[in-house]
Scaffold this motif. Sequence first.
Motif, PDB file in Angstrom:
ATOM      1  N   VAL A 119       0.839  -1.203   0.000  1.00 24.91           N
ATOM      2  CA  VAL A 119       0.000   0.000   0.000  1.00 24.91           C
ATOM      3  C   VAL A 119       0.873   1.252   0.000  1.00 24.91           C
ATOM      4  O   VAL A 119       0.616   2.215  -0.740  1.00 24.91           O
ATOM      5  N   LEU A 120       1.925   1.263   0.826  1.00 22.85           N
ATOM      6  CA  LEU A 120       2.829   2.413   0.885  1.00 22.85           C
ATOM      7  C   LEU A 120       3.527   2.622  -0.461  1.00 22.85           C
ATOM      8  O   LEU A 120       3.694   3.760  -0.917  1.00 22.85           O
ATOM      9  N   GLN A 121       3.922   1.523  -1.091  1.00 23.25           N
ATOM     10  CA  GLN A 121       4.553   1.631  -2.402  1.00 23.25           C
ATOM     11  C   GLN A 121       3.582   2.206  -3.433  1.00 23.25           C
ATOM     12  O   GLN A 121       3.962   3.072  -4.240  1.00 23.25           O
ATOM     13  N   SER A 122       2.349   1.756  -3.403  1.00 28.99           N
ATOM     14  CA  SER A 122       1.352   2.259  -4.351  1.00 28.99           C
ATOM     15  C   SER A 122       1.098   3.746  -4.140  1.00 28.99           C
ATOM     16  O   SER A 122       0.992   4.520  -5.102  1.00 28.99           O
ATOM     17  N   LEU A 123       1.020   4.166  -2.873  1.00 31.57           N
ATOM     18  CA  LEU A 123       0.806   5.579  -2.583  1.00 31.57           C
ATOM     19  C   LEU A 123       1.975   6.427  -3.084  1.00 31.57           C
ATOM     20  O   LEU A 123       1.776   7.530  -3.614  1.00 31.57           O
ATOM     21  N   ALA A 124       3.206   5.918  -2.912  1.00 32.03           N
ATOM     22  CA  ALA A 124       4.382   6.654  -3.375  1.00 32.03           C
ATOM     23  C   ALA A 124       4.373   6.793  -4.890  1.00 32.03           C
ATOM     24  O   ALA A 124       4.671   7.869  -5.436  1.00 32.03           O
ATOM     25  N   LEU A 125       4.011   5.710  -5.601  1.00 32.24           N
ATOM     26  CA  LEU A 125       3.993   5.742  -7.061  1.00 32.24           C
ATOM     27  C   LEU A 125       2.892   6.654  -7.587  1.00 32.24           C
ATOM     28  O   LEU A 125       3.124   7.480  -8.483  1.00 32.24           O
ATOM     29  N   ILE A 126       1.692   6.530  -7.025  1.00 32.81           N
ATOM     30  CA  ILE A 126       0.573   7.355  -7.493  1.00 32.81           C
ATOM     31  C   ILE A 126       0.814   8.823  -7.156  1.00 32.81           C
ATOM     32  O   ILE A 126       0.579   9.718  -7.982  1.00 32.81           O
ATOM     33  N   GLY A 127       1.295   9.073  -5.939  1.00 30.66           N
ATOM     34  CA  GLY A 127       1.581  10.449  -5.537  1.00 30.66           C
ATOM     35  C   GLY A 127       2.638  11.081  -6.416  1.00 30.66           C
ATOM     36  O   GLY A 127       2.505  12.242  -6.840  1.00 30.66           O
ATOM     37  N   GLY A 128       3.704  10.341  -6.700  1.00 26.04           N
ATOM     38  CA  GLY A 128       4.756  10.858  -7.570  1.00 26.04           C
ATOM     39  C   GLY A 128       4.249  11.130  -8.971  1.00 26.04           C
ATOM     40  O   GLY A 128       4.582  12.147  -9.587  1.00 26.04           O
ATOM     41  N   PHE A 129       3.417  10.209  -9.487  1.00 34.96           N
ATOM     42  CA  PHE A 129       2.866  10.379 -10.833  1.00 34.96           C
ATOM     43  C   PHE A 129       1.982  11.630 -10.912  1.00 34.96           C
ATOM     44  O   PHE A 129       2.114  12.439 -11.844  1.00 34.96           O
ATOM     45  N   LEU A 130       1.080  11.800  -9.948  1.00 32.68           N
ATOM     46  CA  LEU A 130       0.175  12.948  -9.974  1.00 32.68           C
ATOM     47  C   LEU A 130       0.934  14.267  -9.814  1.00 32.68           C
ATOM     48  O   LEU A 130       0.594  15.271 -10.469  1.00 32.68           O
ATOM     49  N   TRP A 131       1.941  14.264  -8.963  1.00 31.78           N
ATOM     50  CA  TRP A 131       2.738  15.473  -8.779  1.00 31.78           C
ATOM     51  C   TRP A 131       3.495  15.810 -10.067  1.00 31.78           C
ATOM     52  O   TRP A 131       3.529  16.962 -10.492  1.00 31.78           O
ATOM     53  N   SER A 132       4.094  14.799 -10.688  1.00 31.01           N
ATOM     54  CA  SER A 132       4.804  15.034 -11.947  1.00 31.01           C
ATOM     55  C   SER A 132       3.849  15.531 -13.022  1.00 31.01           C
ATOM     56  O   SER A 132       4.185  16.432 -13.802  1.00 31.01           O
ATOM     57  N   LEU A 133       2.661  14.952 -13.077  1.00 33.37           N
ATOM     58  CA  LEU A 133       1.674  15.370 -14.069  1.00 33.37           C
ATOM     59  C   LEU A 133       1.283  16.829 -13.859  1.00 33.37           C
ATOM     60  O   LEU A 133       1.135  17.595 -14.829  1.00 33.37           O
ATOM     61  N   ARG A 134       1.131  17.221 -12.606  1.00 34.77           N
ATOM     62  CA  ARG A 134       0.777  18.604 -12.305  1.00 34.77           C
ATOM     63  C   ARG A 134       1.894  19.564 -12.717  1.00 34.77           C
ATOM     64  O   ARG A 134       1.635  20.633 -13.295  1.00 34.77           O
ATOM     65  N   LEU A 135       3.133  19.187 -12.439  1.00 33.28           N
ATOM     66  CA  LEU A 135       4.261  20.041 -12.828  1.00 33.28           C
ATOM     67  C   LEU A 135       4.361  20.162 -14.343  1.00 33.28           C
ATOM     68  O   LEU A 135       4.615  21.250 -14.880  1.00 33.28           O
ATOM     69  N   ALA A 136       4.173  19.054 -15.036  1.00 33.64           N
ATOM     70  CA  ALA A 136       4.215  19.083 -16.497  1.00 33.64           C
ATOM     71  C   ALA A 136       3.078  19.934 -17.056  1.00 33.64           C
ATOM     72  O   ALA A 136       3.249  20.643 -18.061  1.00 33.64           O
ATOM     73  N   GLN A 137       1.922  19.878 -16.426  1.00 35.10           N
ATOM     74  CA  GLN A 137       0.798  20.713 -16.860  1.00 35.10           C
ATOM     75  C   GLN A 137       1.135  22.193 -16.722  1.00 35.10           C
ATOM     76  O   GLN A 137       0.851  22.998 -17.627  1.00 35.10           O
ATOM     77  N   LYS A 138       1.733  22.573 -15.596  1.00 30.02           N
ATOM     78  CA  LYS A 138       2.124  23.971 -15.401  1.00 30.02           C
ATOM     79  C   LYS A 138       3.137  24.411 -16.462  1.00 30.02           C
ATOM     80  O   LYS A 138       3.055  25.521 -16.991  1.00 30.02           O
ATOM     81  N   THR A 139       4.077  23.518 -16.763  1.00 27.87           N
ATOM     82  CA  THR A 139       5.077  23.847 -17.789  1.00 27.87           C
ATOM     83  C   THR A 139       4.427  24.002 -19.153  1.00 27.87           C
ATOM     84  O   THR A 139       4.741  24.933 -19.909  1.00 27.87           O
ATOM     85  N   ALA A 140       3.518  23.085 -19.500  1.00 32.39           N
ATOM     86  CA  ALA A 140       2.836  23.164 -20.791  1.00 32.39           C
ATOM     87  C   ALA A 140       2.014  24.440 -20.895  1.00 32.39           C
ATOM     88  O   ALA A 140       1.981  25.093 -21.954  1.00 32.39           O
ATOM     89  N   LEU A 141       1.340  24.828 -19.824  1.00 33.27           N
ATOM     90  CA  LEU A 141       0.564  26.064 -19.830  1.00 33.27           C
ATOM     91  C   LEU A 141       1.470  27.277 -20.001  1.00 33.27           C
ATOM     92  O   LEU A 141       1.123  28.236 -20.703  1.00 33.27           O
ATOM     93  N   ARG A 142       2.626  27.232 -19.365  1.00 31.09           N
ATOM     94  CA  ARG A 142       3.562  28.354 -19.466  1.00 31.09           C
ATOM     95  C   ARG A 142       4.145  28.458 -20.877  1.00 31.09           C
ATOM     96  O   ARG A 142       4.322  29.565 -21.397  1.00 31.09           O
ATOM     97  N   LEU A 143       4.401  27.326 -21.504  1.00 29.72           N
ATOM     98  CA  LEU A 143       5.029  27.338 -22.827  1.00 29.72           C
ATOM     99  C   LEU A 143       4.024  27.503 -23.967  1.00 29.72           C
ATOM    100  O   LEU A 143       4.280  28.221 -24.939  1.00 29.72           O
ATOM    101  N   TYR A 144       2.880  26.805 -23.844  1.00 31.27           N
ATOM    102  CA  TYR A 144       1.984  26.698 -24.998  1.00 31.27           C
ATOM    103  C   TYR A 144       0.618  27.353 -24.789  1.00 31.27           C
ATOM    104  O   TYR A 144      -0.179  27.406 -25.732  1.00 31.27           O
ATOM    105  N   ARG A 145       0.312  27.774 -23.566  1.00 31.30           N
ATOM    106  CA  ARG A 145      -0.938  28.461 -23.251  1.00 31.30           C
ATOM    107  C   ARG A 145      -2.151  27.661 -23.732  1.00 31.30           C
ATOM    108  O   ARG A 145      -2.418  26.591 -23.236  1.00 31.30           O
ATOM    109  N   ARG A 146      -2.910  28.153 -24.717  1.00 29.51           N
ATOM    110  CA  ARG A 146      -4.135  27.470 -25.129  1.00 29.51           C
ATOM    111  C   ARG A 146      -3.871  26.118 -25.792  1.00 29.51           C
ATOM    112  O   ARG A 146      -4.780  25.286 -25.879  1.00 29.51           O
TER     113      ARG A 146
END
Length: 500
Positions: A435-462
Amino acid sequence: MNDRNNAIHHRPALGFDLLRAPIVGRLLRARYGRLAMQSVLGLMAIALIVDGFTGPQTAARNLATVGPWVQFRGIAVLVLLLAGNLFCMGCPFTLPRTLAKRLSLRGRRFPQQLRNKWIAIIGLFLLFSVYEYLNLWASPWLTAWVIVAYFLASFVLEAIFTESAFCKYVCPLGAFNFVYSTVSPTQIAVKSHDVCATCVGKECVNGSYAPQTMVRLDEIAIAGADAPREFRVEHGPGGTLGCGTELFAPQIRGNMDCTMCLDCVRACPHDNVSLFTRAPGRELSRGDSWPRRWDLSLLVIALAFMGVSNAFGMVPPYYDLQRWLALNLGITSEFVLLLLIFGLSNLLLPVALASGAAYLGRLGAGYARRDSLRDTVAAFAPAFVPIGFGIWFAHYSFHLLTGPGLIVPVIQEFLGAAGDWQSWSFSLDLALIGVLQSLALIGGFLWSLRLAQKTALRLYRRKALPGLLPWALVFLLMMLAAWQIFSLPMEMRGTLELFG
């Protein structure tokens, strides 16, 4: 010069000043506070060396293997997440630094062409490859030699070069800590940028140590005889070395390359540098925190992939792949097979996927000609930190939690007593670990996805969505691959002799 001035006016949000805490703060900022931590860890390192050379060569009963390969790695990632780069702060390998600096000519810089992260990338690749090929986890004797080599390399490089080249450019452990200390809730920062702008000596980076007493040109009241003892700065042989990795305190925007040695704190005559709390991973979402360089980007990206391949090397499909390659390619050397597998997974695959995602993202967003491939990869590279950390955390916590008490009987036997193996050879429930391993993997994935989204918005906007999708697919594949690996039976290295 304009870049330097702009960096000085960059003002990060400051949290609580940890060095003002009643007990811990006073200990950390004390002149010999770091030395106390280094001495404790230094004694532990000596114990590992002694037991590695003279103790039982059974991995599960020797400090040299249980300490680094079972206990330390799990504790290190936990400390990085909760407190910061405390290992580099108390690193025993830098104990010879002061002596080495006193012996050096203090005039030679590390070669310009090597002032990057390429050596660290190669070092990490070789470390993980040698770890597998030589079964370091099972050899106390070889592990002891690795520790000795670390001490020697650190001392020699510190004695030859003015900056701490070993920490900044060479040390694989330091590179790991630098990358993942970016998720930490602490950071070195200055209290007032105006004070830094008018400071003459720039002691935070230059240090207050000098072979001869220095005559100051600026008046600093707090450095006078009436100042509290811990705030006084001595200019001369009794002074403090400046930042070993040559970070200028008001320009620090994150934890990359910061060893948290606090030399900048002790050297500052204005009491203007300190250790503050901050939002975890703060610099990962800033577009200007890291320079846009291939070496730095590939270090971050490759290290995340190394987390997957390192775990893969401990499950049955890895050995099936080795046999398949040997049969179909006619390769009989285990070392060549290992280099082939790790070379593809740790170097070529990260480069190919990152470059492919950057190309497809730019193409989908309609910015194929505006941004270079290097700049695009650099912009998205910080997003690999959370998922990489989640993979490493899931892996190392498994080894720690399947044998959390093993170090106790090992220490007992090292001290000449009988080891109480029956009481301490226990494991946490494997379902809970999963369970702890799954939480670490899912948490890391969602955090990375959020950071990538912010970068994409900053670079490409619409056009952010098509620019984000290739990166999101890479993160998803990494998470699913790690999840599949952790669902398989994994070698309980360092505890195999005890648990069968």
